[in-house]
Design a protein around this motif. Structure first.
Motif, PDB file in Angstrom:
ATOM      1  N   PHE A  63      75.584-122.058  56.755  1.00 52.14           N
ATOM      2  CA  PHE A  63      74.870-122.025  55.480  1.00 52.14           C
ATOM      3  C   PHE A  63      75.637-121.188  54.457  1.00 52.14           C
ATOM      4  CE2 PHE A  63      71.412-119.991  52.897  1.00 52.14           C
ATOM      5  CZ  PHE A  63      71.062-121.122  52.174  1.00 52.14           C
ATOM      6  N   LEU A  64      76.127-120.033  54.892  1.00 51.43           N
ATOM      7  CA  LEU A  64      76.877-119.156  53.988  1.00 51.43           C
ATOM      8  C   LEU A  64      78.218-119.777  53.592  1.00 51.43           C
ATOM      9  CD1 LEU A  64      76.175-115.730  55.725  1.00 51.43           C
ATOM     10  CD2 LEU A  64      75.080-116.641  53.684  1.00 51.43           C
ATOM     11  N   VAL A  65      78.879-120.441  54.537  1.00 52.59           N
ATOM     12  CA  VAL A  65      80.136-121.120  54.227  1.00 52.59           C
ATOM     13  C   VAL A  65      79.894-122.233  53.207  1.00 52.59           C
ATOM     14  CG1 VAL A  65      81.874-122.679  55.192  1.00 52.59           C
ATOM     15  CG2 VAL A  65      81.334-120.553  56.357  1.00 52.59           C
ATOM     16  N   GLY A  66      78.770-122.947  53.359  1.00 52.53           N
ATOM     17  CA  GLY A  66      78.430-123.990  52.389  1.00 52.53           C
ATOM     18  C   GLY A  66      78.238-123.429  50.992  1.00 52.53           C
ATOM     19  N   ILE A  67      77.572-122.280  50.896  1.00 51.95           N
ATOM     20  CA  ILE A  67      77.393-121.638  49.590  1.00 51.95           C
ATOM     21  C   ILE A  67      78.741-121.260  48.998  1.00 51.95           C
ATOM     22  CG2 ILE A  67      76.470-119.606  48.409  1.00 51.95           C
ATOM     23  CD1 ILE A  67      74.164-119.595  50.373  1.00 51.95           C
ATOM     24  N   MET A  68      79.610-120.697  49.830  1.00 51.96           N
ATOM     25  CA  MET A  68      80.919-120.243  49.371  1.00 51.96           C
ATOM     26  C   MET A  68      81.750-121.410  48.837  1.00 51.96           C
ATOM     27  SD  MET A  68      83.676-118.018  51.581  1.00 51.96           S
ATOM     28  CE  MET A  68      83.830-119.281  52.849  1.00 51.96           C
ATOM     29  N   LYS A  69      81.761-122.523  49.564  1.00 50.91           N
ATOM     30  CA  LYS A  69      82.565-123.669  49.159  1.00 50.91           C
ATOM     31  C   LYS A  69      81.945-124.396  47.960  1.00 50.91           C
ATOM     32  CE  LYS A  69      84.722-124.621  53.630  1.00 50.91           C
ATOM     33  NZ  LYS A  69      86.104-124.719  53.175  1.00 50.91           N
ATOM     34  N   GLY A  70      80.642-124.578  47.967  1.00 49.23           N
ATOM     35  CA  GLY A  70      79.994-125.261  46.855  1.00 49.23           C
ATOM     36  C   GLY A  70      80.098-124.477  45.561  1.00 49.23           C
ATOM     37  N   GLY A  71      80.054-123.148  45.661  1.00 50.17           N
ATOM     38  CA  GLY A  71      80.106-122.317  44.459  1.00 50.17           C
ATOM     39  C   GLY A  71      81.426-122.395  43.730  1.00 50.17           C
ATOM     40  N   LEU A  72      82.518-122.643  44.474  1.00 52.72           N
ATOM     41  CA  LEU A  72      83.831-122.730  43.823  1.00 52.72           C
ATOM     42  C   LEU A  72      83.906-123.919  42.888  1.00 52.72           C
ATOM     43  CD1 LEU A  72      86.211-121.706  46.703  1.00 52.72           C
ATOM     44  CD2 LEU A  72      85.762-120.476  44.591  1.00 52.72           C
ATOM     45  N   PHE A  73      83.411-125.073  43.341  1.00 49.94           N
ATOM     46  CA  PHE A  73      83.395-126.231  42.443  1.00 49.94           C
ATOM     47  C   PHE A  73      82.345-126.061  41.352  1.00 49.94           C
ATOM     48  CE2 PHE A  73      80.922-130.164  41.621  1.00 49.94           C
ATOM     49  CZ  PHE A  73      81.771-130.683  40.653  1.00 49.94           C
ATOM     50  N   GLY A  74      81.194-125.486  41.712  1.00 51.54           N
ATOM     51  CA  GLY A  74      80.128-125.321  40.725  1.00 51.54           C
ATOM     52  C   GLY A  74      80.565-124.519  39.521  1.00 51.54           C
ATOM     53  N   GLY A  75      81.435-123.539  39.716  1.00 53.83           N
ATOM     54  CA  GLY A  75      81.896-122.731  38.599  1.00 53.83           C
ATOM     55  C   GLY A  75      82.673-123.520  37.565  1.00 53.83           C
ATOM     56  N   ALA A  76      83.244-124.683  37.972  1.00 56.56           N
ATOM     57  CA  ALA A  76      84.015-125.501  37.035  1.00 56.56           C
ATOM     58  C   ALA A  76      83.117-126.294  36.094  1.00 56.56           C
ATOM     59  CB  ALA A  76      84.923-126.459  37.807  1.00 56.56           C
ATOM     60  N   ILE A  77      81.857-126.493  36.452  1.00 61.69           N
ATOM     61  CA  ILE A  77      80.977-127.329  35.625  1.00 61.69           C
ATOM     62  C   ILE A  77      80.737-126.707  34.250  1.00 61.69           C
ATOM     63  CG2 ILE A  77      78.668-128.346  35.483  1.00 61.69           C
ATOM     64  CD1 ILE A  77      78.742-128.619  38.535  1.00 61.69           C
ATOM     65  N   PRO A  78      80.253-125.458  34.142  1.00 65.14           N
ATOM     66  CA  PRO A  78      80.108-124.879  32.800  1.00 65.14           C
ATOM     67  C   PRO A  78      81.450-124.622  32.121  1.00 65.14           C
ATOM     68  CG  PRO A  78      79.644-123.215  34.462  1.00 65.14           C
ATOM     69  CD  PRO A  78      79.772-124.528  35.189  1.00 65.14           C
ATOM     70  N   ALA A  79      82.503-124.414  32.923  1.00 63.37           N
ATOM     71  CA  ALA A  79      83.833-124.240  32.320  1.00 63.37           C
ATOM     72  C   ALA A  79      84.236-125.482  31.552  1.00 63.37           C
ATOM     73  CB  ALA A  79      84.862-123.926  33.407  1.00 63.37           C
ATOM     74  N   VAL A  80      83.896-126.642  32.090  1.00 63.55           N
ATOM     75  CA  VAL A  80      84.227-127.905  31.427  1.00 63.55           C
ATOM     76  C   VAL A  80      83.262-128.209  30.289  1.00 63.55           C
ATOM     77  CG1 VAL A  80      84.279-130.413  31.759  1.00 63.55           C
ATOM     78  CG2 VAL A  80      85.354-128.903  33.451  1.00 63.55           C
TER      79      VAL A  80
END
Length: 493
Positions: A63-80
């Motif tokens: 569960f924690l690994v999923g949060i870690m990996k998903g958060g990296l891509f999620g940060g690009a959404i508001p950046a774009v």
């Protein structure tokens, strides 16, 4: 190398429906918190750790690994979409992501970020799976003197690379080690720095310190900085052909850029203290120098997005190489995983390959599964995460603070842990204000108990005579390397 049956059993444990549900939930949560500027996967992991107490070890870590990996891509959404990185790792993504979105192609930009993020992450995971076991075999051959010297070398590297001052990094490292001494003395079993509180006999609660310094402090800081104005509206969508997706030709055209970014991210991630933000900027600069032409960088070049996202995502898998190989976390995310292991009574490090091989390869399987889930969940929910960008801060931050209090209360067994969390938050705000890196303090605090044990054993073996180090050439090389690192960092600054 662990027996093949243990490896297969570990992957079988990972690829179960029950574990898959936690991986999917973690990836979805990670993408959501990454898409909301100011939250980020580190804060989400810190909040989520106490709630994994009732789970088995593998689903909790998955569960924690999923949060870690998903958060990296999620940060690009508001950046774009709004030119505001959701996480520091995505700061370089704004250079080409937002200009491409401003041309009416936000979906193309976010999908390119997704594909390159998954590509870089998968590359580093394969390196982790192939490299961590041999490193663990070498680490198991090290004695207490060599382990102590290795940790001193790691402290020197982390203190020198994190932050803008070697002196402040060393101060943070010493504060972390001092905090780790709050417990019963491991040799005499006498209380130290307990100030009359029996709750401190087992040491300061790891989860309370992590949540306070990372999550609560950041929530308070963001609430103080928030000006109350609504977020700007997302960019419009063009109706041109190809504006809503990335073709295979476009993806394949960025293959060398993504490979270079994955190599940079994996290399930097394997070194303790070097974060994904540095990898993203370094990869972007490298791609810009090797630009073959076409759309200029800074005006919506897909290679610019591919370079940053492949590099910052590749760091995450590589961060676990020193954690699982030698027991030293390479980043705050990896240090938070130590908290999860400790909650479940497991000491991370090379011994896991001997005592818990099924768990180790179960984690590897969960990481591979999280990559696939990251791709699928990202594809299906891009529009939903785009809406999350505009979530009001007046709702997000108070809700996150409530989760912090509830989680620490449950994990620490009462209000004493909550008090520790609030004190840790105040300390974090104070240290950040004077420029002392909290990340260094946390990592050395997590490693403090092990360092004290190895130092005591080393002093006993050497009988207090530094000349006896000549019989331990590996330790001597590491200590000289630590000294050289400190001198080099001081001259560079």
């Amino acid at each position: 190398m662990p027996p093949l049956d243990s490896v297969l059993a570990g992957f079988a444990d990972a690829f179960t429906l029950f574990n898959l549900l936690f991986v999917v939930a973690g990836v979805a949560m990670g993408q959501l918190v990454g898409a909301i500027p100011g939250i980020g996967p580190v804060m989400a992991m810190a909040i989520a750790i106490p709630f994994t107490f009732t789970l088995d070890t593998l689903p909790a870590v998955s569960f924690l690994v999923g949060i870690m990996k998903g958060g990296l891509f999620g940060g690009a959404i508001p950046a774009v979409l709004i030119n505001t990185p959701g996480t520091p790792d995505a700061a370089a993504t704004t250079f080409d992501g937002h200009p491409l979105a401003a041309k009416g192609k936000p979906l193309k930009a976010t999908k390119m970020a997704l594909y390159s993020s998954v590509t870089g992450d998968a590359f580093s995971d394969m390196v982790l799976i192939l490299a961590s076991a041999p490193i663990a075999v070498i680490a198991l051959k090290l004695g207490p003197v060599e382990v102590c010297a290795l940790m001193i070398f790691a402290f020197a590297v982390i203190a020198g690379l994190v932050g803008d001052s070697l002196i402040k990094g060393l101060i943070a490292a010493l504060l972390g080690l001092l905090l780790a001494t709050v417990q019963l003395d491991p040799e005499q079993a006498t209380p130290r720095f307990d100030f009359g509180y029996f709750q401190l006999y087992d040491g300061v609660n790891l989860v309370a310190v992590a949540v306070g310094m990372l999550a609560v402090a950041e929530i308070v800081r963001r609430m103080a900085e928030h000006d109350g104005r609504p977020q700007p509206a997302a960019v419009p969508q063009s109706e041109e052909p190809g504006a809503r997706g990335v073709s295979w030709r476009e993806y394949w055209g960025c293959r060398w850029t993504m490979l270079r970014g994955a190599l940079i991210g994996t290399g930097l991630g394997a070194l303790p203290g070097l974060g994904s933000t540095a990898a993203a900027f370094m990869s972007y600069a490298s791609a810009k120098r090797g630009d073959p032409g076409g759309v200029p960088f800074g005006e919506g070049n897909l290679r610019g997005i591919a370079a940053t996202e492949s590099a910052n995502s590749a760091v995450m898998g590589a961060n676990l190489i020193p954690l699982l190989g030698i027991g030293i976390p390479g980043s705050v995310s990896a240090a938070l995983l130590i908290s999860a292991f400790v909650i479940h009574g497991i000491q991370p490090g090379p011994l896991m390959f001997r005592t818990q091989p099924e768990l180790v390869y179960g984690i590897f399987g969960a990481m591979l599964m999280a990559n696939l889930c990251n791709l699928i969940v990202g594809q299906l929910s891009l529009r939903a995460w785009s809406a999350a960008v505009k979530a009001p801060a007046s709702f997000i931050f108070p809700a996150a603070l409530i989760f912090c209090i509830a989680g620490v209360y449950l994990s620490s067994g009462g209000l004493f842990g909550v008090s520790i969390m609030l004190i840790a938050a105040a300390v974090s705000l104070t240290l950040t204000a004077v420029g002392i890196p909290v990340i260094v303090l946390l990592i050395t605090f997590f490693l403090g108990r092990r360092f004290e044990t190895s130092l005591s054993q080393a002093l006993t073996i050497l009988d207090g005579d530094p000349r006896a180090l000549t019989a331990h050439p590996v330790a001597l090389i590491l200590l000289v390397g630590a000294l050289a690192t400190g001198v080099w960092m001081a001259r560079r600054r």
